[in-house]
Design a protein around this motif. Structure first.
Motif, PDB file in Angstrom:
ATOM      1  N   UNK A  60       0.838  -1.221   0.000  1.00  0.00           N
ATOM      2  CA  UNK A  60       0.000   0.000   0.000  1.00  0.00           C
ATOM      3  C   UNK A  60       0.867   1.264   0.000  1.00  0.00           C
ATOM      4  N   UNK A  61       0.317   2.337  -0.542  1.00  0.00           N
ATOM      5  CA  UNK A  61       1.063   3.575  -0.767  1.00  0.00           C
ATOM      6  C   UNK A  61       1.733   4.149   0.485  1.00  0.00           C
ATOM      7  N   UNK A  62       0.982   4.311   1.624  1.00  0.00           N
ATOM      8  CA  UNK A  62       1.625   4.890   2.816  1.00  0.00           C
ATOM      9  C   UNK A  62       2.809   4.062   3.273  1.00  0.00           C
ATOM     10  N   UNK A  63       2.689   2.755   3.161  1.00  0.00           N
ATOM     11  CA  UNK A  63       3.776   1.889   3.600  1.00  0.00           C
ATOM     12  C   UNK A  63       4.990   2.074   2.699  1.00  0.00           C
ATOM     13  N   UNK A  64       4.710   2.152   1.390  1.00  0.00           N
ATOM     14  CA  UNK A  64       5.805   2.404   0.453  1.00  0.00           C
ATOM     15  C   UNK A  64       6.524   3.707   0.794  1.00  0.00           C
ATOM     16  N   UNK A  65       5.710   4.742   1.155  1.00  0.00           N
ATOM     17  CA  UNK A  65       6.292   6.057   1.461  1.00  0.00           C
ATOM     18  C   UNK A  65       7.178   5.966   2.699  1.00  0.00           C
ATOM     19  N   UNK A  66       6.670   5.239   3.728  1.00  0.00           N
ATOM     20  CA  UNK A  66       7.434   5.121   4.969  1.00  0.00           C
ATOM     21  C   UNK A  66       8.764   4.425   4.703  1.00  0.00           C
ATOM     22  N   UNK A  67       8.694   3.341   3.921  1.00  0.00           N
ATOM     23  CA  UNK A  67       9.922   2.597   3.612  1.00  0.00           C
ATOM     24  C   UNK A  67      10.894   3.494   2.848  1.00  0.00           C
ATOM     25  N   UNK A  68      10.325   4.173   1.862  1.00  0.00           N
ATOM     26  CA  UNK A  68      11.135   5.051   1.006  1.00  0.00           C
ATOM     27  C   UNK A  68      11.802   6.160   1.839  1.00  0.00           C
ATOM     28  N   UNK A  69      10.975   6.732   2.745  1.00  0.00           N
ATOM     29  CA  UNK A  69      11.470   7.838   3.562  1.00  0.00           C
ATOM     30  C   UNK A  69      12.599   7.348   4.469  1.00  0.00           C
ATOM     31  N   UNK A  70      12.391   6.157   5.026  1.00  0.00           N
ATOM     32  CA  UNK A  70      13.413   5.586   5.902  1.00  0.00           C
ATOM     33  C   UNK A  70      14.737   5.428   5.174  1.00  0.00           C
ATOM     34  N   UNK A  71      14.654   4.997   3.931  1.00  0.00           N
ATOM     35  CA  UNK A  71      15.891   4.815   3.169  1.00  0.00           C
ATOM     36  C   UNK A  71      16.525   6.142   2.808  1.00  0.00           C
ATOM     37  N   UNK A  72      15.662   7.096   2.451  1.00  0.00           N
ATOM     38  CA  UNK A  72      16.168   8.401   2.039  1.00  0.00           C
ATOM     39  C   UNK A  72      16.955   9.043   3.179  1.00  0.00           C
ATOM     40  N   UNK A  73      16.390   8.908   4.395  1.00  0.00           N
ATOM     41  CA  UNK A  73      17.037   9.526   5.544  1.00  0.00           C
ATOM     42  C   UNK A  73      18.445   8.954   5.724  1.00  0.00           C
ATOM     43  N   UNK A  74      18.615   7.670   5.351  1.00  0.00           N
ATOM     44  CA  UNK A  74      19.947   7.071   5.468  1.00  0.00           C
ATOM     45  C   UNK A  74      20.817   7.354   4.248  1.00  0.00           C
ATOM     46  N   UNK A  75      20.337   8.190   3.350  1.00  0.00           N
ATOM     47  CA  UNK A  75      21.135   8.539   2.180  1.00  0.00           C
ATOM     48  C   UNK A  75      20.982   7.557   1.038  1.00  0.00           C
ATOM     49  N   UNK A  76      20.030   6.643   1.145  1.00  0.00           N
ATOM     50  CA  UNK A  76      19.824   5.661   0.078  1.00  0.00           C
ATOM     51  C   UNK A  76      18.685   6.120  -0.816  1.00  0.00           C
ATOM     52  N   UNK A  77      19.026   6.586  -1.994  1.00  0.00           N
ATOM     53  CA  UNK A  77      17.998   7.077  -2.909  1.00  0.00           C
ATOM     54  C   UNK A  77      17.631   6.016  -3.938  1.00  0.00           C
ATOM     55  N   UNK A  78      18.050   4.818  -3.732  1.00  0.00           N
ATOM     56  CA  UNK A  78      17.746   3.751  -4.678  1.00  0.00           C
ATOM     57  C   UNK A  78      18.800   3.669  -5.767  1.00  0.00           C
ATOM     58  N   UNK A  79      18.492   2.806  -6.743  1.00  0.00           N
ATOM     59  CA  UNK A  79      19.419   2.643  -7.855  1.00  0.00           C
ATOM     60  C   UNK A  79      18.793   3.149  -9.130  1.00  0.00           C
ATOM     61  N   UNK A  80      19.664   3.676  -9.951  1.00  0.00           N
ATOM     62  CA  UNK A  80      19.181   4.145 -11.249  1.00  0.00           C
ATOM     63  C   UNK A  80      18.715   2.953 -12.059  1.00  0.00           C
ATOM     64  N   UNK A  81      17.590   3.100 -12.747  1.00  0.00           N
ATOM     65  CA  UNK A  81      17.079   1.995 -13.536  1.00  0.00           C
ATOM     66  C   UNK A  81      17.934   1.776 -14.767  1.00  0.00           C
ATOM     67  N   UNK A  82      18.515   2.842 -15.286  1.00  0.00           N
ATOM     68  CA  UNK A  82      19.240   2.701 -16.539  1.00  0.00           C
ATOM     69  C   UNK A  82      20.682   2.254 -16.331  1.00  0.00           C
ATOM     70  N   UNK A  83      21.362   2.764 -15.266  1.00  0.00           N
ATOM     71  CA  UNK A  83      22.761   2.388 -15.096  1.00  0.00           C
ATOM     72  C   UNK A  83      22.940   1.368 -13.986  1.00  0.00           C
ATOM     73  N   UNK A  84      21.963   1.249 -13.109  1.00  0.00           N
ATOM     74  CA  UNK A  84      22.081   0.318 -12.002  1.00  0.00           C
ATOM     75  C   UNK A  84      22.957   0.832 -10.884  1.00  0.00           C
ATOM     76  N   UNK A  85      23.540   2.030 -11.041  1.00  0.00           N
ATOM     77  CA  UNK A  85      24.379   2.592  -9.991  1.00  0.00           C
ATOM     78  C   UNK A  85      23.505   3.317  -8.974  1.00  0.00           C
ATOM     79  N   UNK A  86      24.018   3.497  -7.742  1.00  0.00           N
ATOM     80  CA  UNK A  86      23.214   4.212  -6.744  1.00  0.00           C
ATOM     81  C   UNK A  86      22.914   5.621  -7.221  1.00  0.00           C
ATOM     82  N   UNK A  87      21.676   6.044  -6.988  1.00  0.00           N
ATOM     83  CA  UNK A  87      21.249   7.383  -7.408  1.00  0.00           C
ATOM     84  C   UNK A  87      22.070   8.451  -6.688  1.00  0.00           C
ATOM     85  N   UNK A  88      22.328   8.209  -5.400  1.00  0.00           N
ATOM     86  CA  UNK A  88      23.024   9.231  -4.606  1.00  0.00           C
ATOM     87  C   UNK A  88      24.371   9.610  -5.231  1.00  0.00           C
ATOM     88  N   UNK A  89      25.107   8.580  -5.705  1.00  0.00           N
ATOM     89  CA  UNK A  89      26.400   8.833  -6.318  1.00  0.00           C
ATOM     90  C   UNK A  89      26.272   9.706  -7.551  1.00  0.00           C
TER      91      UNK A  89
END
Lengths: 314, 359, 346
Positions: A60-89
């Motif tokens: 569900x959407x709120x849960x996705x947001x909470x998970x996403x927010x938790x990762x963002x706070x730790x500096x994890x913005x996910x991986x780029x879909x096209x290069x597979x490298x971390x977005x933060x880098x």
């Protein structure tokens, strides 16, 4: 003062959270299914479902947001879909280039804009004023990318004085003599709008200040132009600072066209490719970082104003 | 010729609303009127600097009289006028107009606003710069449902009544008039609804002396002509003395003295009023060496304890810092019973050494 | 001009001062031929209504008008220095040192983002080049001179942190930084509360006596003029129309306008009487009449009044009036009654 700072910082938190929410929802309001970007066009339904589960897109959407927010706070913005490298880098490298360019452009705009605006105000309604304001209006109205292309045509093609592509050796900008020439053309292009705005703000503010009665007092005390200038500058500083801060914010995010024209490896360039490749995590991360930077910049401007103007309630 | 001979408004379809309670009843009765402005919230809750601009103010305005309100900046006189006009909602207290309590219902407020009008100090900013003079004056009657043509007719009558030739001025714009002429227009607009009470908030303070006299004369004439009642707010004691039947003196949101103008100007009962009167500059005063009062009026954000005036008062004693004096009749036999003052000196048994001995 | 001044060298000598403001649309004749002297340590009040040219006259003594739009002719000598002929450079060393000025609204006349102390010390340092510490010490003395309580803390205060009365005292301290010989005051008590106004007036009187300054004080308030002036000059449409010792002028004015002004001013004695308002409104400074500017509002005006501006005539050694028939030379009914009769006419 300390209370004012704390209060102002606390006020920024809900703003930052809203920014985060909007960025998160980007995925859902943008057209097209992100999965279709990574899955082969003929992928079976089970594979798509599997991918959805892997990326957490079935929760569900709120849960996705909470998970996403938790990762963002730790500096994890996910991986780029096209290069597979971390977005933060990706974002942090691009951000460094963009900030370098924006700060350089803003400094140039500030210096020349203040000079033009100040001269226009001091020589109000004379030819000096008219020329300065023509420059300012031109700066604000000329389209960025067109000015960029014009400069490239003149200073890189007809008279090859400065490079027009990229940020210099190594593909990323560093503050040294080898890289500086690469900065010149994009910096000049990017400074046009803030230069015009600063010039107009300085002119308006200074004229308003010169009309105030305390200027008569200062003349009446026998102060010479230099002494009066000091008073004018300190009175004008808060308004000019506000405009500058806002412009710096816009330049950080709003230079897609210019960075594309000059192939400057900054956030604008990154955004551009993310959009065309429908690289949602990259897009999301870049926008989030830029927006937060904007919020932080506003905070700095507000605090700076409070520091400069004793009348702002603390 | 500037002073008007007002044209009769017999043909005017707008008549003043009838007197309800008869002449003996006060036209306006204010009791316990209080207005507190919330301060800025501090970090983590808590109220910093809530300001009590008007504190428990009570007074009557009698039919046909002029009540003058005087006081310095921050005394709450402007807030009081806005409360009376219904422009601000009181924190506490009651306003009764001709026997009828002022509620917050729209119809009642509308009826009230027809009967109570206001004239402000700044003649320019209180007129719409894009409306002609006659349109500005006709506006209130039109809001109250009158046809445009009839309202313009009233506007022209009112212009004549305030001494401006309608043929010459009706279609001009505010910026084409002098300050005195604009203030006449504001008065005409206030009177267009045929109100019974007019609140005049510093109506002549921004005018030159020669024009001030014209407008004061006009106000006196209009009052007689239209049977008006005035509340006249001013910081100029001479003007208040000239125009008022009774005077109310405010200090830091409270009434400190109230009484007939003659009585107060002949012998003020409150030390603040005395100081205010003695502060008037004049040729006669040029031999004086010391000012009647030192310091500025205190800020309402942080009012002194007890009697708010005690830090500046020459008669101040320890009891003044702890006891807030009530507004009570002045206990001096030769003065009218109607003279009230909020000072311990006048109150037998108050504990002040100058107070009359308790009977 | 007057006997009092002829004995010693006047501090200020103004002759045939004309000030006009020029714009594309019109020329505004604000001051039209003003002459006066001021003795050292004397207080002259220039009394007038808005647009009478009183403030413009005052500012001319420091040439504080916007230079580009102002046309100024005549002579102004302050302590022997010709102000009209001085260069901007010379002016800047005269301003604040020889002549200084206080204004009506200290909130706008003081720089809001500089502390009171800084605004005093910069003047001292500009003119005397003393050290920061020395300037600071003198600033403290000045705040004490103008009776600002807890002066040391107030040096670091910004204008908005002071009450109205303290702000005006601070403004006075700024003006007195370098002990000028001439203090110009432009309605300095008009914006103050009644109980504060009298304090500031008394303070100015005391400081003037202490420092021995000449003071020119502009006001529209007869009471204020009566309180502080040695002499009063009344201005109308850019001219001095009457000049006399304060008591004499307020007791028995000669010019019909001054009579009218006194009649129109509400005093404690006005109660119960109808005010004798002056009919009409002040003249337009863009298109002044050829003759006496007050003639259109004057009840004793005659064709001669409209033909040319009346000469300034001396009625006594220390008294001048610019009128063909001043009250003292008028045979008919008392002036106040004349106005009252005019006013009641239909």
């Amino acid at each position: 003062m300390i209370f004012y700072i704390v209060r102002r910082v606390l006020y920024s938190i809900p703003i930052a959270l809203s920014v985060g929410l909007v960025c998160f929802l980007l995925v859902y309001i943008s057209p097209g299914d992100p999965i279709s970007a990574i899955a082969p066009p003929d992928a079976p339904a089970e594979m798509i479902t599997q991918l959805r589960r892997d990326y957490g897109l079935d929760k569900p959407l709120p849960e996705q947001f909470a998970i996403w927010l938790g990762r963002v706070v730790q500096g994890d913005l996910g991986r780029s879909l096209s290069t597979g490298r971390p977005v933060w880098g990706e974002v942090s490298v691009a951000l460094k280039n963009t900030v370098s360019l924006a700060v350089a452009a803003c400094t140039l705009a500030f210096a020349i804009g203040t000079l033009l605006g100040g001269l226009a105000a001091a020589f109000r309604d004379t030819w000096v004023d008219r020329i300065a304001m023509t420059f300012a209006v031109a700066g604000v109205s000329v389209p960025h990318y067109w000015l960029g292309m014009l400069l490239v045509a003149v200073f890189a093609v007809t008279f090859p004085l400065a490079p027009s592509m990229g940020a210099g050796p190594g593909g990323t900008f560093v503050w040294d003599w080898a890289h500086l020439p690469f900065l010149i053309l994009p910096m000049v292009t990017l400074s046009a709008i803030p230069l015009g705005l600063v010039a107009r703000t300085v002119r308006g503010t200074v004229i308003e200040i010169l009309h105030q009665e305390f200027i008569t007092t200062l003349r009446g005390k026998g102060l010479r132009s230099g002494g009066i200038l000091l008073h004018v500058a300190k009175n004008a500083a808060p308004s000019v600072l506000a405009v500058m801060g806002l412009q710096l914010g816009y330049l950080m995010g709003g230079s897609i066209l210019v960075e594309t024209v000059f192939s400057w490896p900054g956030t604008g360039f990154l955004l551009n490719s993310a959009i065309f490749q429908r690289d949602i995590p990259l897009l999301q991360g870049t926008i989030l970082v830029l927006a937060l930077l904007f919020v932080a910049l506003n905070l700095v401007v507000d605090l700076g104003q409070a520091l400069l103007d004793p009348r702002i309630k603390r | 010729m500037t002073d008007p001979l007002p044209a009769p408004l017999a043909e005017s379809p707008l008549q003043p609303l009838p007197d309800v309670g008869g002449p003996a009843q006060a036209l306006l009765s204010v009791s316990g009127l209080t207005k507190t402005f919330a301060g800025r919230g501090k970090l983590f809750g808590g109220r910093a600097g809530a300001v009590q601009a008007v504190s428990a103010v009570s007074f009557d305005v009698r039919k046909g009289e002029t009540l003058g309100i005087v006081g310095e900046s921050g005394c709450g006189k402007s807030t009081a006028s806005k409360l009376i006009m219904g422009l601000l909602e009181p924190t506490a207290g009651e306003i009764v107009f001709d026997g009828e309590a002022l509620g917050r219902d729209a119809a009642g407020l509308r009826r009230y606003r027809r009967q109570v009008q206001m004239v402000f100090q700044d003649s320019f900013s209180s007129l719409n710069p894009r409306l002609t003079i006659e349109e500005s004056i006709a506006f209130p009657p039109m809001v109250h449902g009158m046809a445009r043509k009839a309202a313009i007719g009233i506007a022209r009558d009112m212009l004549a009544a305030v001494g401006l030739q309608p043929a010459q001025y009706a279609t001009r714009f505010p910026h084409e008039l002098s300050g005195g002429q604009r203030q006449r227009v504001n008065i005409a607009r206030a009177l267009a609804l045929r109100p019974r009470l007019v609140v005049l908030d510093e109506p002549v303070s921004a005018l030159d002396k020669s024009v001030e006299a014209q407008v004061l004369n006009l106000l006196m004439d209009l009052k007689a002509e239209f049977g008006l009642t005035y509340i006249f707010i001013s910081h100029d004691l001479n003007v208040v003395q000239y125009i008022s039947d009774r005077v109310l003196v405010m200090y830091l949101g409270r009434v400190v003295e109230l009484g007939a103008a003659e009585a107060i100007f002949a012998g003020a009962a409150h030390p603040y009023t005395s100081a205010l009167l003695a502060s008037r500059p004049s040729v006669a005063g040029r031999s004086r060496e010391a000012p009647p009062l030192v310091g500025d009026p205190p800020s309402p954000v942080n009012p002194p304890s007890g009697c708010a005036f005690h830090p500046r008062c020459v008669f101040s004693e320890a009891v003044c810092a702890t006891t807030r004096p009530a507004l009570l009749p002045v206990a001096v036999p030769d003065r009218q019973a109607e003279h009230l003052a909020a000072c311990l000196i006048n109150q037998p048994g108050s504990g002040h050494s100058r107070a009359p001995k308790a009977a | 001009m007057s006997a009092l001044q002829s004995q010693s060298q006047p501090l200020v000598k103004v002759r045939d001062l004309n000030v006009a403001f020029v714009s594309k649309e019109a020329t505004l004749h604000a001051v039209n031929g003003v002459d006066f002297d001021l003795a050292p340590k004397e207080t002259l009040c220039i009394l007038g209504e808005s647009g009478s040219g009183k403030s413009v006259t005052l500012r001319s003594l420091m040439r504080l008008h916007p230079p580009r739009r102002t046309r100024i002719t005549g002579t102004i000598q302050v302590d022997g220095t010709d102000i009209v002929a001085a260069s901007e450079r010379e002016l800047s060393s005269i301003r604040g040192r020889l002549v200084s000025m206080i204004f009506q609204e200290p909130m706008t006349a003081l720089d809001p983002v500089f502390t009171i102390g800084k605004q005093i010390t910069e003047t001292i340092r500009r003119h005397e080049g003393v050290s920061h510490q020395e300037a600071q010490r003198r600033a403290l003395d000045l705040l004490e001179l103008v009776q600002i309580p807890s002066a040391r803390q107030r040096l670091d205060a910004y204008p908005h942190e002071l009450s109205g009365g303290l702000r005006q005292r601070a403004m006075i301290a700024v003006a007195l930084s370098v002990r000028p010989k001439l203090l110009l005051a432009d309605e300095p008590t008009t914006a103050l509360d009644a109980t504060v106004q009298i304090q500031v007036l008394l303070l100015l009187k005391r400081i003037q006596a202490e420092l021995g300054m000449g003071v020119i004080f502009v006001t529209h308030d007869l009471g204020v003029a009566g309180e502080i002036a040695d002499r009063i000059a009344v201005m109308y449409a850019g001219r001095f129309i009457e000049e006399a010792p304060a008591e004499a002028l307020l007791e028995a004015p000669e010019h019909p306008y001054v009579e009218g002004l006194l009649g129109a001013t509400v005093t404690p004695a006005s109660r119960g009487r109808r005010l004798t308002a002056i009919p009409g409104s002040p003249p337009n400074l863009r298109t002044l009449p050829v003759g006496c500017a007050f003639a259109p509002r004057c009840t004793s005006a005659e064709p001669n009044c409209r033909a040319a501006v009346p000469d300034l005539r001396a009625l006594a050694p220390d008294r001048t009036v610019r009128c063909i028939h001043p009250a003292g030379l008028r045979p008919s009914m008392p002036p106040a009654m004349a106005f009252a009769a005019e006013e009641r006419a239909p």
